[in-house]
Structures are given as structure tokens and as C-alpha cells.
Enzyme design. Structure first.
Site, PDB file in Angstrom:
ATOM      1  N   LEU A 161       0.830  -1.209   0.000  1.00  0.00           N
ATOM      2  CA  LEU A 161       0.000   0.000   0.000  1.00  0.00           C
ATOM      3  C   LEU A 161       0.861   1.255   0.000  1.00  0.00           C
ATOM      4  O   LEU A 161       1.845   1.321   0.716  1.00  0.00           O
ATOM      5  CB  LEU A 161      -0.879   0.034   1.259  1.00  0.00           C
ATOM      6  N   CYS A 209       9.038   4.069   4.411  1.00  0.00           N
ATOM      7  CA  CYS A 209       9.364   2.748   3.835  1.00  0.00           C
ATOM      8  C   CYS A 209      10.684   2.712   3.055  1.00  0.00           C
ATOM      9  O   CYS A 209      11.588   1.965   3.421  1.00  0.00           O
ATOM     10  CB  CYS A 209       8.228   2.299   2.940  1.00  0.00           C
TER      11      CYS A 209
HETATM   12  C1  UGA Z   1       5.945   2.708  -0.728  1.00  0.00           C
HETATM   13  C2  UGA Z   1       5.602   1.732  -1.865  1.00  0.00           C
HETATM   14  O1  UGA Z   1       5.263   2.472  -3.037  1.00  0.00           O
HETATM   15  C3  UGA Z   1       4.427   0.824  -1.474  1.00  0.00           C
HETATM   16  O2  UGA Z   1       4.207  -0.138  -2.503  1.00  0.00           O
HETATM   17  C4  UGA Z   1       4.801   0.096  -0.169  1.00  0.00           C
HETATM   18  O3  UGA Z   1       3.734  -0.725   0.273  1.00  0.00           O
HETATM   19  C5  UGA Z   1       5.102   1.110   0.902  1.00  0.00           C
HETATM   20  O4  UGA Z   1       6.205   1.947   0.464  1.00  0.00           O
HETATM   21  C6  UGA Z   1       5.488   0.362   2.152  1.00  0.00           C
HETATM   22  O5  UGA Z   1       6.496  -0.337   2.148  1.00  0.00           O
HETATM   23  O6  UGA Z   1       4.690   0.346   3.105  1.00  0.00           O
HETATM   24  P1  UGA Z   1       4.939   5.035   0.169  1.00  0.00           P
HETATM   25  O7  UGA Z   1       6.194   5.128   0.979  1.00  0.00           O
HETATM   26  O8  UGA Z   1       3.634   5.259   0.821  1.00  0.00           O
HETATM   27  O9  UGA Z   1       4.833   3.571  -0.525  1.00  0.00           O
HETATM   28  O10 UGA Z   1       5.034   6.116  -0.976  1.00  0.00           O
HETATM   29  P2  UGA Z   1       5.444   6.158  -2.529  1.00  0.00           P
HETATM   30  O11 UGA Z   1       4.299   6.659  -3.303  1.00  0.00           O
HETATM   31  O12 UGA Z   1       6.066   4.920  -2.957  1.00  0.00           O
HETATM   32  O13 UGA Z   1       6.557   7.310  -2.499  1.00  0.00           O
HETATM   33  C7  UGA Z   1       7.797   7.156  -1.819  1.00  0.00           C
HETATM   34  C8  UGA Z   1       8.704   8.321  -2.121  1.00  0.00           C
HETATM   35  O14 UGA Z   1       9.132   8.282  -3.474  1.00  0.00           O
HETATM   36  C9  UGA Z   1       8.068   9.693  -1.933  1.00  0.00           C
HETATM   37  O15 UGA Z   1       9.004  10.561  -1.342  1.00  0.00           O
HETATM   38  C10 UGA Z   1       7.710  10.123  -3.344  1.00  0.00           C
HETATM   39  O16 UGA Z   1       7.628  11.501  -3.497  1.00  0.00           O
HETATM   40  C11 UGA Z   1       8.874   9.540  -4.112  1.00  0.00           C
HETATM   41  N1  UGA Z   1       8.597   9.327  -5.547  1.00  0.00           N
HETATM   42  C12 UGA Z   1       7.703   8.388  -5.947  1.00  0.00           C
HETATM   43  C13 UGA Z   1       9.288  10.074  -6.494  1.00  0.00           C
HETATM   44  O17 UGA Z   1      10.124  10.936  -6.142  1.00  0.00           O
HETATM   45  N2  UGA Z   1       9.070   9.838  -7.819  1.00  0.00           N
HETATM   46  C14 UGA Z   1       8.182   8.906  -8.239  1.00  0.00           C
HETATM   47  O18 UGA Z   1       8.036   8.737  -9.479  1.00  0.00           O
HETATM   48  C15 UGA Z   1       7.487   8.166  -7.280  1.00  0.00           C
END
Ligand code: UGA
Length: 432
Positions: A153, A263
Site C-alpha cells: 500500500l 518505507c
Molecule cells: C511505498 C511503496 O510504493 C508501497 O508499494 C509500499 O507498500 C510502501 O512503500 C510500504 O512499504 O509500506 P509510500 O512510501 O507510501 O509507498 O510512498 P510512494 O508513493 O512509494 O513514495 C515514496 C517516495 O518516493 C516519496 O518521497 C515520493 O515523493 C517519491 N517518488 C515516488 C518520487 O520521487 N518519484 C516517483 O516517481 C514516485
């Protein structure tokens, strides 16, 4: 089915509520009495779009219950999900599993008939083996099965991610448990979700490998963005051009600030630590961690250059300070490094975040929270768009900012550079 979720944090609460919504009887347990009492009154401890409505609906129809009584809840349930935290250890990079093992000890004291015990928390490979060992010290192996069922998630998108997951991963070689769990997830499988049954260790590793790979993808595009800035190429064209190759895929190729959250930073470090214990060098992930850790200083340097080295007394406004949009979570947000650094360099900082003021900045005398966007940006020399909230996507800067020489640094590439040029706004993005 009768389920109990131990730990009513992000994973336990969201999964518990969603399982109840699929028609199961769910008890969400937490040792925090206030949290449990609040939940019974419909007060939700985290910000997650859609969660409050689902909690209220399922609590009202009595499929969802909240309790502090672990023993009684385990007795009443067939499937027990362990959803407690696995933070990074204080003096190292590995995961602190003390909460998991304490729960395992509590569970073993309450088993009198067959139970499936599932780790939903992110746990290093072989943790399931250890849980099984702890429980079998007091309980016959015929009375329980330990399974890994990692969650995927995303904060801010959690309800949708639970309801329409790409896959459900079940780590067990026990046929009986596999059959029961396939049945539990049938409503999702029948809508097209892939069901993956594998070994327990493989399921544990799939979770870390997935997060580490996504972190790698982001870091890869962030480093390419640095190159694009030097050669007058738009990183978004690169993401599109690469992402259309189905072997690569277009998601998680958005350049921006350092990745953060509860995460990716924790899990990348934990997988490297696990591999080190087995004398395996995960050098790619090690570089990702390092590159991401350097990214905030790199962006601070960029701010310094944008302001021609004159940061002192400059009015800088941050729009969004959480680690990403649609969450109130500040954990490992890059703003926690950038704001104090710029403050130290003498900047006067205002910030606005749709989820309100943050304790993290209260001690910094020249950092202030504004309760609306227009007020926050009104006097700014530099506006930094730090998170991609919808609220920031159609701001009329020329109307709102009274200082005619203001600059916009859009760290999420929300705005079109051409449009900003037309509006005569001095504008910088990331990797373009
Ligand atoms: C992440 C994973 O995407 C989930 O699949 C997983 O379940 C979760 O960790 C976990 O282990 O519980 P999350 O940390 O909620 O989810 O957020 P993301 O949407 O993955 O973003 C993480 C970071 O990456 C953020 O700082 C976001 O801004 C950054 N990000 C994401 C980018 O800089 N570029 C992108 O294209 C995507």
C-alpha cells in the site's frame, strides 16, 4: 472469516478496515487505549483519503471492532495479522524486530485451536522462521502456521491499492493455509488481481526487493535529471520515452526531491544489512541510498544558485512539507533537511501544508506556518513547490505574490515552463 489485526497503525488499520469491507469480521487491536477509544468514536489517527468513511461504515455494521484485549481477540479469530512497526534500529541500519517477537510471544500464550499467523509488517527474510521457532517453543506445530503476506500500500492511495492490487503475495508451503488465504483474497482475485503463492522467505524478500527497486528507479531518474539540467533536455521527455518500453514501465520515473517516507529509506537500508549478514554485497542499492542521501544537499545548492548565492534574509516559501502529497507523514521528508539548512543560511521561511503545522519546525525561530496558500506566498522572493498536492496545481502567482521579482522553484515539475514563460514568471523545475 474471522480476522484480527495486531497493531492499528497504518498497515493494520487500512488492511483491517478493507478486509471488513469485503465482508469479514475484523478486530483491530492496539495496546494504546486512547487510540482504540478514539477509533470507536470514529476519530482516525492518520490522514488517509477515504479511510474515515470506511471505518465509520464498517464499525456501524459491526464487521469492524476495536479492542485492547489481545488474548480474547486471538481466541475469537482464525487468521491473525501481525502489523506492528519494524523501524530502523537506533544504532544501525537493520530493522528493529522487538515488537514483532513480543507479539509472537503473546500469541503463543493464547493459541488453543488452529490459527494462521501472518506477518504483514515488512520483515527481513527469515523473520517468519524465527516467529515459528518462538511459538513452537510452547505450542504444537499442528496448531499454527506462520505465513508471510507483505503489503504494497502507498500512503495516500492505500484504499485503492488494497482494493485493486497488482498482486497478492502469500508466502507459505502449507497447503491448508494457502487454500484459506486464497479464499480470503477471492474478491480481489476474481477482479483480476494476480495471486502469487511462494515460500515464506521469498515473500519476505519480494517486499524488500520491490521497495528497493522502486527506490532505484526514482534515484536513477533523479540522477538523469541532474544531467538534463546541464544539457537543456526535459527529464519528462526521457521518462515518457523510456517508460513506454513495457520492460521498463512509466511509473516511478518522476524526478523530484529525495525519496522519503516510512518505507523506502528504512527498507533499502534493511535489505543491505540483511545481505551483508550473508556476506552478499548489494552494491546497487548501496549507491541508491548514498545518492538519495546526497540529493537534499544538491537541491539546497541549487536553491543557493537560483538566489545567486544571496540566501540571507531572503523570504522563501515552501508549499508542502510532507514526504509526498495526500499524507500528513513527515517521516524522512526531504523538507526536514532543506528547511533547517536554508534557515541556518539566514533565510526567512514560510510554509503551507494542507495537513497543517508541523512540530518539526516549531523550534526554528524564522520558520513560520501559514494557514493558506495565498498568505504563505504573498511576500516571497522564492516559492518552492516541495510536494505535488492538487492544491498547488493552479495557483495564480502573479495575482497572489506582491513581490514583483519572485521566483518559482517547482521540485515536482507541476507547471509547464512555457506557460510560466508566457506569464513572465522566473521559473525553475527539476531536470529541465
Ligand atoms: C511505498 C511503496 O510504493 C508501497 O508499494 C509500499 O507498500 C510502501 O512503500 C510500504 O512499504 O509500506 P509510500 O512510501 O507510501 O509507498 O510512498 P510512494 O508513493 O512509494 O513514495 C515514496 C517516495 O518516493 C516519496 O518521497 C515520493 O515523493 C517519491 N517518488 C515516488 C518520487 O520521487 N518519484 C516517483 O516517481 C514516485
Amino acid at each position: 472469516m474471522k480476522l484480527c489485526m495486531i497493531g492499528t497503525g497504518y498497515v493494520g488499520l487500512v488492511s483491517g478496515v478493507c478486509f471488513a469491507d469485503l465482508g469479514n469480521d475484523v478486530i483491530c487491536i492496539d495496546r494504546d487505549i486512547k487510540k482504540v477509544e478514539d477509533l470507536k468514536k470514529g476519530i482516525i489517527p492518520i490522514y488517509e483519503p477515504g479511510l474515515e468513511e470506511l471505518v465509520l461504515k464498517n464499525y456501524k455494521n459491526k464487521r469492524l471492532k476495536f479492542s485492547t484485549n489481545l488474548k480474547d481477540s486471538i481466541f475469537k479469530s482464525d487468521i491473525i495479522f501481525i502489523c506492528v512497526g519494524t523501524p530502523s534500529k537506533k544504532n544501525g541500519n537493520g530493522a528493529d524486530l522487538s515488537q514483532i517477537y513480543n507479539v509472537a510471544k503473546e500469541i503463543r500464550a493464547s493459541i488453543s485451536k488452529f490459527k494462521i499467523i501472518i506477518t504483514k509488517s515488512t520483515v527481513p527474510v527469515t523473520t517468519g522462521d524465527e516467529i515459528e521457532k518462538i511459538i513452537s517453543q510452547k505450542v504444537s506445530k499442528k496448531l499454527f502456521s506462520v505465513v508471510s503476506n507483505p503489503e504494497f500500500l502507498r500512503e495516500g492511495e492505500a484504499i485503492r491499492d488494497f482494493t485493486y492490487p497488482d498482486r497478492v503475495v502469500i508466502g507459505t508451503t502449507d497447503k491448508k493455509s494457502n487454500k484459506i488465504l486464497k479464499n480470503l483474497y477471492l474478491p480481489l482475485i476474481s477482479k483480476g488481481t494476480k495471486y502469487v503463492n511462494t515460500s515464506r522467505r521469498a515473500a519476505e524478500l519480494i517486499k524488500y526487493a520491490s521497495n528497493a527497486f522502486l527506490a532505484t528507479k526514482i534515484t536513477f531518474i533523479n540522477e538523469l535529471a541532474n544531467l538534463c539540467e546541464k544539457i537543456d533536455v526535459n527529464i519528462q521527455d526521457i521518462s515518457i520515452g523510456m517508460g513506454l518500453d513495457k520492460r521498463i514501465g512509466g511509473r516511478f520515473l518522476r524526478a523530484g526531491p529525495a525519496y522519503g517516507g516510512s518505507c523506502f529509506p528504512k527498507d533499502t537500508k534493511a535489505i543491505v544489512t540483511t545481505a551483508d549478514q550473508f556476506k552478499i554485497n548489494l552494491s546497487v542499492i548501496k549507491s541508491v541510498i548514498k545518492s538519495n542521501e546526497n540529493r537534499s544537499s544538491l537541491l539546497i545548492k541549487r536553491v543557493f544558485n537560483i538566489l545567486n548565492g544571496k540566501v540571507k534574509n531572503k523570504k522563501i516559501c515552501f508549499l508542502g512539507v510532507t514526504f509526498k502529497a495526500n499524507t500528513d507523514d513527515m517521516r524522512d521528508s526531504s523538507s526536514l533537511l532543506m528547511i533547517p539548512s536554508l534557515h541556518k543560511m539566514g533565510a526567512k521561511i514560510n510554509y503551507f501544508d494542507p495537513t497543517g503545522e508541523k512540530d518539526d519546525f516549531k523550534k526554528l525561530n524564522n520558520v513560520h506556518f501559514s494557514s493558506n496558500i495565498n498568505f504563505a506566498i504573498r511576500e516571497s522572493d522564492l516559492i518552492i513547490i516541495h510536494t505535488e498536492w492538487n492544491d498547488f496545481k493552479s495557483i495564480n502567482f502573479n495575482n497572489a505574490v506582491k513581490n514583483k521579482k519572485f521566483i518559482v522553484f517547482d521540485m515536482r515539475n507541476i507547471y509547464s515552463p512555457d506557460k510560466m514563460k508566457e506569464l513572465k514568471i522566473k521559473y525553475f523545475g527539476v531536470g529541465r
